[in-house]
Design a protein around this motif. Sequence first.
Motif, mmCIF file in Angstrom:
data_model
loop_
_atom_site.group_PDB
_atom_site.id
_atom_site.type_symbol
_atom_site.label_atom_id
_atom_site.label_comp_id
_atom_site.label_asym_id
_atom_site.label_seq_id
_atom_site.Cartn_x
_atom_site.Cartn_y
_atom_site.Cartn_z
ATOM 1 N N THR A 439 0.892 -1.211 0.078
ATOM 2 C CA THR A 439 -0.135 0.021 0.176
ATOM 3 C C THR A 439 1.065 1.374 -0.041
ATOM 4 O O THR A 439 2.123 1.260 0.126
ATOM 5 C CB THR A 439 -0.889 0.101 1.311
ATOM 6 N N THR A 440 0.290 2.500 0.077
ATOM 7 C CA THR A 440 0.856 3.731 -0.179
ATOM 8 C C THR A 440 0.195 4.870 0.748
ATOM 9 O O THR A 440 -1.151 4.791 0.726
ATOM 10 C CB THR A 440 0.829 4.375 -1.599
ATOM 11 N N ASP A 487 -6.828 -0.901 -4.090
ATOM 12 C CA ASP A 487 -5.895 -0.122 -4.836
ATOM 13 C C ASP A 487 -6.067 1.331 -4.641
ATOM 14 O O ASP A 487 -6.897 1.807 -3.778
ATOM 15 C CB ASP A 487 -6.346 -0.382 -6.470
ATOM 16 N N ALA A 489 -3.657 5.131 -3.286
ATOM 17 C CA ALA A 489 -3.027 5.792 -1.977
ATOM 18 C C ALA A 489 -3.892 6.421 -1.011
ATOM 19 O O ALA A 489 -5.318 6.834 -1.304
ATOM 20 C CB ALA A 489 -2.046 6.573 -2.203
ATOM 21 N N TYR A 504 -5.585 7.441 -7.049
ATOM 22 C CA TYR A 504 -4.506 7.134 -8.271
ATOM 23 C C TYR A 504 -3.703 8.255 -8.641
ATOM 24 O O TYR A 504 -4.042 9.399 -8.963
ATOM 25 C CB TYR A 504 -5.485 6.711 -9.553
ATOM 26 N N ARG A 521 4.391 1.383 -8.053
ATOM 27 C CA ARG A 521 3.807 1.914 -6.681
ATOM 28 C C ARG A 521 4.912 2.901 -6.437
ATOM 29 O O ARG A 521 4.664 4.054 -6.121
ATOM 30 C CB ARG A 521 3.538 1.015 -5.770
ATOM 31 N N HIS A 522 6.302 2.156 -6.287
ATOM 32 C CA HIS A 522 7.544 3.073 -5.899
ATOM 33 C C HIS A 522 7.622 4.486 -6.826
ATOM 34 O O HIS A 522 8.109 5.440 -6.432
ATOM 35 C CB HIS A 522 8.530 2.260 -5.865
ATOM 36 N N SER A 524 5.344 5.869 -8.770
ATOM 37 C CA SER A 524 4.585 6.735 -8.746
ATOM 38 C C SER A 524 4.720 7.860 -7.501
ATOM 39 O O SER A 524 4.722 9.018 -7.410
ATOM 40 C CB SER A 524 3.119 6.091 -8.689
ATOM 41 N N VAL A 538 5.826 3.851 1.199
ATOM 42 C CA VAL A 538 5.387 2.635 0.411
ATOM 43 C C VAL A 538 5.534 1.313 1.224
ATOM 44 O O VAL A 538 6.750 1.065 1.587
ATOM 45 C CB VAL A 538 5.681 2.554 -0.960
ATOM 46 N N SER A 540 6.009 -2.695 0.369
ATOM 47 C CA SER A 540 5.945 -3.397 -0.660
ATOM 48 C C SER A 540 5.300 -4.705 -0.381
ATOM 49 O O SER A 540 5.511 -5.339 0.589
ATOM 50 C CB SER A 540 7.535 -3.627 -0.947
#
Length: 560
Positions: A439-440, A487, A489, A504, A521-522, A524, A538, A540
């Motif tokens: 997740t973010t 999905d 952040a 997004y 993800r990383h 972005s 982030v 992972s």
Amino acid sequence: MISILFVDDNTDLFTRIRTFLEKTGDIRIEQAHSIKQATEKLRGRMYDVIISYEQLPEVNGIEFVPDMNGIDFLKYLKSQGNSTPIILLGRRGPNKISLGEVSNATEITLPSTGDLRPQLMEMVTLIKQTMLRRKAEREQKAQTEQLATILSATPLGIFQIRNGIIEWVNRPFVTMLGTDEGALIGKELRTLIRTTEEFDQLAREFQIRKDPEGLAHADCRLVRRDGKTIPCHIQAQALDPQDIVRGGTFVVTDNTEKQKLTDALRESEAKYREVQTNSQSIIIRMDIQGTITFFNTYALTFFDYSAEDVIGKNVVGTIVAEKSRVQHGLSMMASDIGFNAEGYAVNINENIRRNGDRVWIAWINKAIRDEQERLIEILCIGHDITDRKRGSGEVRISTDTWKDMVVADTDIKEEVFDAVFHICTEITIEGREGKPVGTTFLIGDTKNVLEKSRQIILNPFEGHKPELRMVTNPGLNENIKALAQLDGAFVITGDGFIEAVGRYITVDSSNVSLPPGMGTRHNSVAAITAVTNAVGIVVSQSGGGITVFREGRILKKITL
């Protein structure tokens, strides 16, 4: 004793009234035979009450024309600034007389002969009421002037608002903002705050922070006339704590000097922590193959080795078990550090002491390079977290030694960063229902973050009360960990308000350069932190690591 100036119309009725008033015992009367004479007497002294005729009576059908009537007398007194209460006696027929006073009026019937006392007692009551009101007005004025003096003498800024508009300010507040009273009165409260986002944050903080007396508190920066801002603490007695723009009284403390002291103390504490770390922490240096080149005294004592036992030996077989999965982790750690020239990597590993005891160490690792920028060694500074892990069942990494550089010059509060970071560690360790979760989190500079992202699912936190959307509320942890499977952040303000879930990131990440193996993800998150003042974290899904981003680069890489 009440002093009265009695303006007589020289009739028998007025004589009877004056005589009765004099005999009450608590009224002293000075007589004037005309309004003109009364004005001359008023030049020499003040009276508690003035009683005057409204119009001179008619004699044989002819009305006497005085130099002025009662209404003109009132106008004259007002023009001279004389605020003495006045009662006008007006004839309303042969047996009626009216008593007219600015805030009270009545009409009584007086017999032409006989005892006047029952009717005139009403006049005495009116006189006393007028006197008492006058006394109360004088006392109120004195108290108001005294309060105004006190409010101007206090170093605290004070202002009042109603319906979002500033209605009153004291002198210290005007001085604090480097402006004048006229520039503040009538302005909206929002104009004192730099941005709409900061104003919304101020409003939320007032709703959440309340002392036992019910006063609301908040910290913010107010805009001065020259455009600069000053750090302030505001205490509010609001009409409606849920909506501060409705109105209330606000007391402002200028925290400029306090902020300077705080910054100086933080710098001093950082230097102190550095000294403490170097003297009371495990400090090891090794080459990229894991061969130990340095072991400080504290490390030797902790692991129960002598320098001869470890210098030149590999960490595997000494402080790392022979069959430990950390062997593979060492090469990955060296690779990560090799890419991030200025940053740090943080790992929590299970290590072993000489007697075989297992210990958990949180390692902060830094690359050491030669003149050609080639990685030659790794500096490892370790902290024992064994007791915390065994006692609470979870790994809690202290951020005290490095979070300053993450949140510096942002709107992020330290406690907010800590709360988000520890949620990330729990997600990394626990996953969800036995499965790893990625997740973010984007913290701070919320307005710009929202502009550079879009909602891809319905926002689960939309419409909830502010206190139920604070990431610092431990009761939300399970909800946040459950939503981490979705999905997009999390977007969190610097003061901890969860603005949105499922965002997004729309920033182009083609110019981002990250180590091999890092996914979309990383990239972005690196991209959006490069164009905003936000901090990105982030988790992972594949590697179980935590990566902290700021200004488009990796500040921390943590492996559990």
